[in-house]
Design a protein around this motif. Sequence first.
Motif, PDB file in Angstrom:
ATOM      1  N   GLY A   1       0.812  -1.171  -0.056  1.00 33.22           N
ATOM      2  CA  GLY A   1       0.015  -0.062  -0.006  1.00 33.22           C
ATOM      3  C   GLY A   1       1.008   1.393   0.050  1.00 33.22           C
ATOM      4  N   TRP A   2       2.068   1.243  -0.597  1.00 32.34           N
ATOM      5  CA  TRP A   2       2.908   2.361  -0.232  1.00 32.34           C
ATOM      6  C   TRP A   2       2.466   3.137  -1.669  1.00 32.34           C
ATOM      7  N   ARG A   3       2.546   4.377  -1.509  1.00 27.87           N
ATOM      8  CA  ARG A   3       2.262   5.073  -2.886  1.00 27.87           C
ATOM      9  C   ARG A   3       3.682   5.572  -3.339  1.00 27.87           C
ATOM     10  N   LEU A   4       3.753   5.332  -4.647  1.00 27.45           N
ATOM     11  CA  LEU A   4       4.995   5.324  -5.290  1.00 27.45           C
ATOM     12  C   LEU A   4       5.396   6.812  -5.764  1.00 27.45           C
ATOM     13  N   THR A   5       6.106   7.494  -5.187  1.00 26.17           N
ATOM     14  CA  THR A   5       6.336   8.863  -5.554  1.00 26.17           C
ATOM     15  C   THR A   5       7.749   8.739  -6.268  1.00 26.17           C
ATOM     16  N   ALA A   6       8.158   9.741  -6.926  1.00 30.19           N
ATOM     17  CA  ALA A   6       9.255   9.972  -7.586  1.00 30.19           C
ATOM     18  C   ALA A   6      10.318  10.034  -6.352  1.00 30.19           C
ATOM     19  N   GLN A   7      10.039  10.731  -5.200  1.00 25.46           N
ATOM     20  CA  GLN A   7      11.284  10.678  -4.233  1.00 25.46           C
ATOM     21  C   GLN A   7      11.320   9.219  -3.806  1.00 25.46           C
ATOM     22  N   ARG A   8      10.562   8.717  -3.421  1.00 28.45           N
ATOM     23  CA  ARG A   8      10.545   7.368  -2.811  1.00 28.45           C
ATOM     24  C   ARG A   8      11.470   6.308  -3.884  1.00 28.45           C
TER      25      ARG A   8
ATOM     26  N   ALA B   1      14.049  16.045   4.571  1.00 27.74           N
ATOM     27  CA  ALA B   1      13.063  15.648   5.481  1.00 27.74           C
ATOM     28  C   ALA B   1      12.409  14.295   4.900  1.00 27.74           C
ATOM     29  N   THR B   2      12.232  14.235   3.601  1.00 22.26           N
ATOM     30  CA  THR B   2      11.621  13.202   2.718  1.00 22.26           C
ATOM     31  C   THR B   2      12.558  11.973   2.996  1.00 22.26           C
ATOM     32  N   VAL B   3      13.919  12.365   2.907  1.00 24.37           N
ATOM     33  CA  VAL B   3      14.966  11.205   2.786  1.00 24.37           C
ATOM     34  C   VAL B   3      14.630  10.472   4.024  1.00 24.37           C
ATOM     35  N   TYR B   4      15.076  11.437   5.239  1.00 21.57           N
ATOM     36  CA  TYR B   4      14.526  10.982   6.570  1.00 21.57           C
ATOM     37  C   TYR B   4      13.399  10.248   6.619  1.00 21.57           C
ATOM     38  N   ASN B   5      12.375  10.621   6.267  1.00 18.72           N
ATOM     39  CA  ASN B   5      10.772   9.779   6.261  1.00 18.72           C
ATOM     40  C   ASN B   5      11.075   8.428   5.634  1.00 18.72           C
ATOM     41  N   THR B   6      11.419   8.750   4.422  1.00 16.17           N
ATOM     42  CA  THR B   6      11.439   7.323   3.705  1.00 16.17           C
ATOM     43  C   THR B   6      12.510   6.355   4.250  1.00 16.17           C
ATOM     44  N   LEU B   7      13.559   6.664   4.748  1.00 20.01           N
ATOM     45  CA  LEU B   7      14.470   5.697   5.008  1.00 20.01           C
ATOM     46  C   LEU B   7      13.763   5.060   6.475  1.00 20.01           C
ATOM     47  N   GLY B   8      13.147   5.900   7.373  1.00 27.14           N
ATOM     48  CA  GLY B   8      12.492   5.455   8.623  1.00 27.14           C
ATOM     49  C   GLY B   8      11.436   4.367   8.394  1.00 27.14           C
ATOM     50  N   GLU B   9      10.650   4.919   6.958  1.00 28.85           N
ATOM     51  CA  GLU B   9       9.694   3.706   6.583  1.00 28.85           C
ATOM     52  C   GLU B   9      10.233   2.607   6.248  1.00 28.85           C
ATOM     53  N   LEU B  10      11.595   2.608   5.454  1.00 27.45           N
ATOM     54  CA  LEU B  10      12.104   1.348   4.944  1.00 27.45           C
ATOM     55  C   LEU B  10      12.498   0.319   6.224  1.00 27.45           C
TER      56      LEU B  10
ATOM     57  N   LEU C   1       9.597  -1.219   7.938  1.00 23.91           N
ATOM     58  CA  LEU C   1       9.322  -2.224   7.025  1.00 23.91           C
ATOM     59  C   LEU C   1      10.212  -3.363   7.065  1.00 23.91           C
ATOM     60  N   GLY C   2      11.430  -3.296   7.620  1.00 22.24           N
ATOM     61  CA  GLY C   2      12.190  -4.174   7.351  1.00 22.24           C
ATOM     62  C   GLY C   2      13.068  -4.279   6.136  1.00 22.24           C
ATOM     63  N   GLU C   3      12.887  -3.232   5.427  1.00 22.46           N
ATOM     64  CA  GLU C   3      13.637  -3.573   3.996  1.00 22.46           C
ATOM     65  C   GLU C   3      15.085  -3.002   4.171  1.00 22.46           C
ATOM     66  N   VAL C   4      15.270  -2.303   5.100  1.00 18.50           N
ATOM     67  CA  VAL C   4      16.817  -1.674   5.431  1.00 18.50           C
ATOM     68  C   VAL C   4      17.209  -1.790   6.805  1.00 18.50           C
ATOM     69  N   LEU C   5      18.343  -1.681   7.159  1.00 20.04           N
ATOM     70  CA  LEU C   5      18.886  -1.752   8.555  1.00 20.04           C
ATOM     71  C   LEU C   5      19.410  -0.681   8.817  1.00 20.04           C
ATOM     72  N   GLU C   6      19.252  -0.219  10.092  1.00 17.95           N
ATOM     73  CA  GLU C   6      20.056   0.999  10.489  1.00 17.95           C
ATOM     74  C   GLU C   6      21.242   0.381  11.216  1.00 17.95           C
ATOM     75  N   VAL C   7      22.420   1.032  10.838  1.00 19.70           N
ATOM     76  CA  VAL C   7      23.492   0.801  11.687  1.00 19.70           C
ATOM     77  C   VAL C   7      24.361   2.074  12.541  1.00 19.70           C
ATOM     78  N   SER C   8      24.622   2.078  13.591  1.00 17.78           N
ATOM     79  CA  SER C   8      25.254   2.927  14.101  1.00 17.78           C
ATOM     80  C   SER C   8      26.488   2.682  14.730  1.00 17.78           C
ATOM     81  N   THR C   9      27.721   2.312  14.246  1.00 13.21           N
ATOM     82  CA  THR C   9      28.877   2.169  14.655  1.00 13.21           C
ATOM     83  C   THR C   9      29.548   3.005  15.433  1.00 13.21           C
TER      84      THR C   9
END
Lengths: 138, 138
Positions: B12-19, B52-61, B64-72
């Motif tokens: 149900g993700w809206r596919l925008t150019a940014q995403r 802001a959109t990049v942060y939003n999109t990364l947070g959503e990903l 959703l488990g599509e991307v992992l956050e790593v803070s080393t």
Amino acid sequence: MSDLLARLRERGWRLTAQRRVVAQVLDGDHVHYTADEIHARAAALLPEISRATVYNTLGELVTLGEVLEVSTDGRAKRYDPNTHDAHQHLVCDSCGTIRDVHPSGDLMSGLSASERFGFTVSGVEVTYRGLCPTCARH
Amino acid sequence: MSDLLARLRERGWRLTAQRRVVAQVLDGDHVHYTADEIHARAAALLPEISRATVYNTLGELVTLGEVLEVSTDGRAKRYDPNTHDAHQHLVCDSCGTIRDVHPSGDLMSGLSASERFGFTVSGVEVTYRGLCPTCARH
DNA sequence: ACCCTACCTTAGACAGAGTCCAATTCAACA
DNA sequence: TGTTGAATTGGACTCTGTCTAAGGTAGGGT
């Protein structure tokens, strides 16, 4: 931790009231505070201590190997005064609380030579993640 | 990674150019970029995209488990698009480069029940630290 | 005991990473 | 094509941490 003060004096550290209270806070509970938490607790003992001094002092303690810096999330670093025994960390993903744990087994052995990509590997950190009892209850 | 876009549409993700461009950047090299690096690369494809959109999109990903956050380190978080195979990280303490590694053995087994302090343990991260070949040569 | 002086502390400005918000835009469905 | 709720935007804001110039002080030397 008077040991710590003695060791530091040996290394030519000037013993100021500010450094003393920071050491005292780290010596208190064996908890992993953030710099701001350390500042708050130090200020309770010495109201005029500044944030910059706390940061400076912590940085020096880290350089001297008396305290470990731990950054488990992207937020504030935490400071671990327990450098005497090798240990790993168990972190609450909700509130950030850290507990020291002592997993069994050789952590380094899992990484074969072919997996090292030519790196000079000097250490390994293990972070177990989950929810602490308080956060798990919502 | 067109797979990724398909999966997201199903959810149900809206596919925008940014995403789309954020997904495209993550799909490119298999490198672990910071949010700002991702923003810079996305802006090369779609100049008006906002931070802001990049942060939003990364947070959503991440959610959703599509991307992992790593803070080393205590600095910027890095985003790891490689979620389809379980892996750990080998980090250069000098330049911050990250390589994916696949240690053998059950990482979780080292932590006995008595060492869990009532936590609900959901995962474990291992970070091997050292110097990459380039930095080791000075 | 008390000077020196190099080292330490301070407040506040600054910087980097990330979040939040109200106003605007637009993807997708009918 | 029109509608509508979700997505995007930029700028203000927060949080963590660093830096700087000016003033304070620990501790060795006398």
